[in-house]
Design a protein around this motif. Structure first.
Motif, PDB file in Angstrom:
ATOM      1  N   ASP A   7      25.207   3.863 -17.614  1.00 29.79           N
ATOM      2  CA  ASP A   7      24.162   4.587 -16.885  1.00 29.79           C
ATOM      3  C   ASP A   7      24.702   5.674 -15.975  1.00 29.79           C
ATOM      4  OD1 ASP A   7      25.323   3.060 -14.898  1.00 29.79           O
ATOM      5  OD2 ASP A   7      23.451   2.155 -14.190  1.00 29.79           O
ATOM      6  N   ARG A   9      26.442   5.265 -13.419  1.00 30.97           N
ATOM      7  CA  ARG A   9      26.548   4.774 -12.051  1.00 30.97           C
ATOM      8  C   ARG A   9      27.483   3.570 -11.942  1.00 30.97           C
ATOM      9  NH1 ARG A   9      21.013   5.539 -13.013  1.00 30.97           N
ATOM     10  NH2 ARG A   9      20.074   7.276 -11.867  1.00 30.97           N
ATOM     11  N   ALA A  68      19.115  -2.481 -11.109  1.00 32.78           N
ATOM     12  CA  ALA A  68      17.704  -2.564 -10.742  1.00 32.78           C
ATOM     13  C   ALA A  68      16.964  -1.258 -10.993  1.00 32.78           C
ATOM     14  CB  ALA A  68      17.579  -2.953  -9.269  1.00 32.78           C
ATOM     15  N   ASP A  69      17.697  -0.141 -11.109  1.00 33.31           N
ATOM     16  CA  ASP A  69      17.041   1.146 -11.294  1.00 33.31           C
ATOM     17  C   ASP A  69      17.070   1.618 -12.745  1.00 33.31           C
ATOM     18  OD1 ASP A  69      19.758   1.526 -11.389  1.00 33.31           O
ATOM     19  OD2 ASP A  69      19.803   3.248 -10.028  1.00 33.31           O
ATOM     20  N   ARG A 177      10.950  -5.751 -17.734  1.00 33.23           N
ATOM     21  CA  ARG A 177      10.891  -4.354 -18.159  1.00 33.23           C
ATOM     22  C   ARG A 177      11.190  -4.216 -19.645  1.00 33.23           C
ATOM     23  NH1 ARG A 177      13.999  -1.244 -13.129  1.00 33.23           N
ATOM     24  NH2 ARG A 177      12.536  -1.948 -11.493  1.00 33.23           N
TER      25      ARG A 177
END
Length: 249
Positions: A7, A9, A68-69, A177
């Motif tokens: 991601d 990150r 979480a994002d 999700r």
């Protein structure tokens, strides 16, 4: 175990790998599952042994990270899987993918065709909005915060012991999700993507799950549909010999 950032990150998607001849086989699990748990026992069978094999855990599942994002849509999962295959130097792979993992594999083959030479799909979700009895629909029926605080516990109590054993390793928010993304589906739909692909395609349907909807159209598009007697949704557990035979081609 191997890993790579998916991601930008620092979140890592992880997989275990066995050496062998190319092209590689890449095993992809379903919602709330883990790849090695569902596939290592068949990958070791004589019909399939000797090939380079990767057992990839999608984000939020198994040994992979669970930011979480992250969105956890089918496209997000497909892009993360592509990142793992790029890091592993895999091209022209055979993807053996179950349930939601099959949907992810279809999206991957559509978006990154150079990565995939053959698809073996086990009861992959092909259409959005599955029946209310489907596990993904049940999870997605909760709001996200409601699922995290209460629905996750209830779901673990309700599902069978096999699914619960791996679902308890999944992050609740990621699980929700992912279920919402699976229920939403893709554009075009996974079914339309699958029918439009030109790679080798096999679809395994457990006989206990009933007749595959749209089978004639899939076969007309070149998809080989195999109904496995005595098997339900988890064909690799219910009929490992037939499963390995289909994968071996």
């Amino acid at each position: 175990m191997r890993q790579t950032d998916f991601d930008g990150r620092g979140s890592r998607i992880r997989w275990t790998e066995t050496p062998g001849v190319e092209p590689a086989r890449v095993y992809v699990h379903g919602l709330g599952a883990a790849s090695a748990v569902y596939h290592a026992h068949v990958a070791a069978r004589g019909e399939l042994a000797g090939r380079r094999s990767l057992f990839v855990d999608l984000p939020g599942h198994g040994i992979s990270d669970r930011p979480a994002d992250f969105g956890y849509t089918l496209e997000d999962h497909a892009d993360a899987l592509a990142t793992a295959l790029d890091a592993a130097g895999v091209r022209g792979a055979e993807l053996v993918a179950h349930s939601m993992g099959g949907s992810v594999a279809i999206v991957l083959a559509h978006r990154r065709p150079e990565l995939v030479a053959r698809l073996v799909l086990t009861e992959a979700n092909l259409d959005p909005h599955p029946p209310a009895t489907a596990g993904s629909s049940s999870i997605a029926s909760y709001g996200e915060e409601e699922f995290v605080t209460e629905g996750y516990r209830r779901t673990l109590e309700r599902v069978g012991p096999t699914w619960a054993a791996t679902m308890r390793l999944a992050d609740p928010r990621a699980l929700h999700r992912s279920a919402v993304g699976l229920v939403r589906g893709s554009r075009p739909t996974m079914r339309r993507m699958l029918e439009g692909l030109t790679v080798g395609r096999v679809y395994l349907q457990g006989a206990l799950s009933g007749e595959l909807e749209g089978r004639a159209a899939l076969e007309a598009a070149g998809v080989r549909v195999v109904t496995v007697p005595g098997a339900g949704h988890n064909v690799m557990f219910d009929a490992p010999g037939a499963f390995a035979e289909a994968v071996a081609g």
